[in-house]
Design a protein around this motif. Structure first.
Motif, PDB file in Angstrom:
ATOM      1  N   GLU A 189      31.775  34.066  46.380  1.00  4.68           N
ATOM      2  CA  GLU A 189      31.865  35.349  46.525  1.00  4.68           C
ATOM      3  C   GLU A 189      30.956  35.724  47.528  1.00  4.68           C
ATOM      4  N   SER A 247      30.367  42.142  43.828  1.00  4.41           N
ATOM      5  CA  SER A 247      31.552  41.465  43.015  1.00  4.41           C
ATOM      6  C   SER A 247      31.014  41.078  41.612  1.00  4.41           C
ATOM      7  N   VAL A 284      34.530  44.530  43.459  1.00  5.55           N
ATOM      8  CA  VAL A 284      35.508  43.813  43.186  1.00  5.55           C
ATOM      9  C   VAL A 284      35.438  42.858  41.924  1.00  5.55           C
ATOM     10  N   LYS A 287      41.031  37.127  44.996  1.00  8.18           N
ATOM     11  CA  LYS A 287      39.887  37.936  45.016  1.00  8.18           C
ATOM     12  C   LYS A 287      38.923  37.907  46.138  1.00  8.18           C
ATOM     13  N   HIS A 292      41.122  33.069  42.260  1.00  7.32           N
ATOM     14  CA  HIS A 292      39.963  33.309  42.890  1.00  7.32           C
ATOM     15  C   HIS A 292      40.077  33.616  44.343  1.00  7.32           C
ATOM     16  N   GLU A 342      40.665  46.845  39.354  1.00 15.57           N
ATOM     17  CA  GLU A 342      41.663  46.033  38.667  1.00 15.57           C
ATOM     18  C   GLU A 342      42.812  46.985  38.464  1.00 15.57           C
ATOM     19  N   ASP A 402      37.504  40.827  38.268  1.00 18.29           N
ATOM     20  CA  ASP A 402      38.748  40.369  37.664  1.00 18.29           C
ATOM     21  C   ASP A 402      38.244  39.988  36.050  1.00 18.29           C
TER      22      ASP A 402
END
Length: 263
Positions: free
Chosen positions: A158, A135, A108, A120, A117, A83, A110
């Motif tokens: 994801e 993720s 990964v 991402k 999203h 990030e 957030d």
């Protein structure tokens, strides 16, 4: 490896495995500490996360990563570092960094920044072409509660975009995300996730012993658990096979359990 025989223990998966994973959080171990960790616990450790941005200032990072890699342990930089690069518009630099250090995995997330999203998911998809992607779902901020349906939809999306596992956020404190501020699990949230997301695709962050025991009691010896402290790897393994009081009764042999209950 077992030093002696003790029958009727729960069967554990062995490396390289897809479930029963233990992810350890390295928050700045020295080279000697990393070597000691590998020497004592390598067969029980599947993944090491170099927590948040510690890799930036950890001495002898190359040598430490070599210890892990030679022991067959996957490594990745914590999501907060990802990030930190993204918020500075340095995605390509991040890719180059993980390639430079021969990282097999990337995270990964957030949890500390606002990210659409869809964006991402694009990062997950792109990185999954060259790396194993984990993720993370959930906010690192206390008091922020994501609706169960949103947890479920984000996790499944994801996974569809290429994530190997989805991590259920808890931070190293175990007091946010899937846990309440007192460290107890959000039981309804966890159960709803389990009904809609494949269990073996979820890695539950569980830094505290009570949280580890809770998930083992709920899902068995081969639940995927993360954010484990280096000193807790072997204690966790004994929890998994019923050799600590927290899970002893659950994995007691059937005949002994019947005798113990007075039946």
């Amino acid at each position: 490896m077992k030093n002696f025989e003790l029958p009727q223990l729960p069967e554990r998966t062995v490396k390289t495995r897809e479930n029963g994973l233990t992810m350890v959080m390295d928050k700045g171990l020295s080279l000697r500490q990393a070597a000691d960790l590998v020497g004592a616990s390598d067969e029980y450790i599947d993944i090491v996360k170099l927590g948040f941005g510690t890799s930036l200032i950890t001495k002898e990072l190359d040598k430490k990563l070599a210890f892990y890699h030679e022991a067959g342990i996957k490594t990745y930089f914590g999501g907060t570092l990802f990030e930190a690069f993204i918020v500075r518009d340095m995605f390509d630099a991040y890719r180059s960094l993980v390639s430079k250090y021969k990282m097999e995995c990337v995270e990964v997330s957030d949890g500390s920044i606002q990210m659409p999203h869809d964006q991402k998911c694009r990062y997950i998809n792109e990185l999954s072409r060259d790396f194993i992607v984990l993720s993370e779902v959930g906010s690192k901020e206390e008091g922020i509660m994501i609706r169960p349906n949103l947890w479920i939809s984000m996790m499944n999306k994801e996974l569809e975009c290429g994530a190997w596992k989805v991590i259920a956020e808890a931070r190293e404190s175990g007091t946010v995300g899937i846990y309440r501020p007192n460290g107890n699990a959000h039981v309804a949230l966890v159960n709803k996730i389990l009904k809609n997301v494949p269990q073996d695709k979820i890695l539950w962050e569980a830094p505290n012993k009570s949280q580890q025991a809770w998930f083992i009691s709920l899902l068995g010896a081969n639940v995927n658990l993360g954010n484990i402290a280096p000193d807790d790897v072997i204690p966790l393994e004994t929890l998994r096979i019923g050799l600590r009081g927290d899970t002893f009764q659950q994995f007691m042999p059937k005949k002994a359990a019947e005798q113990n209950s007075g039946d």
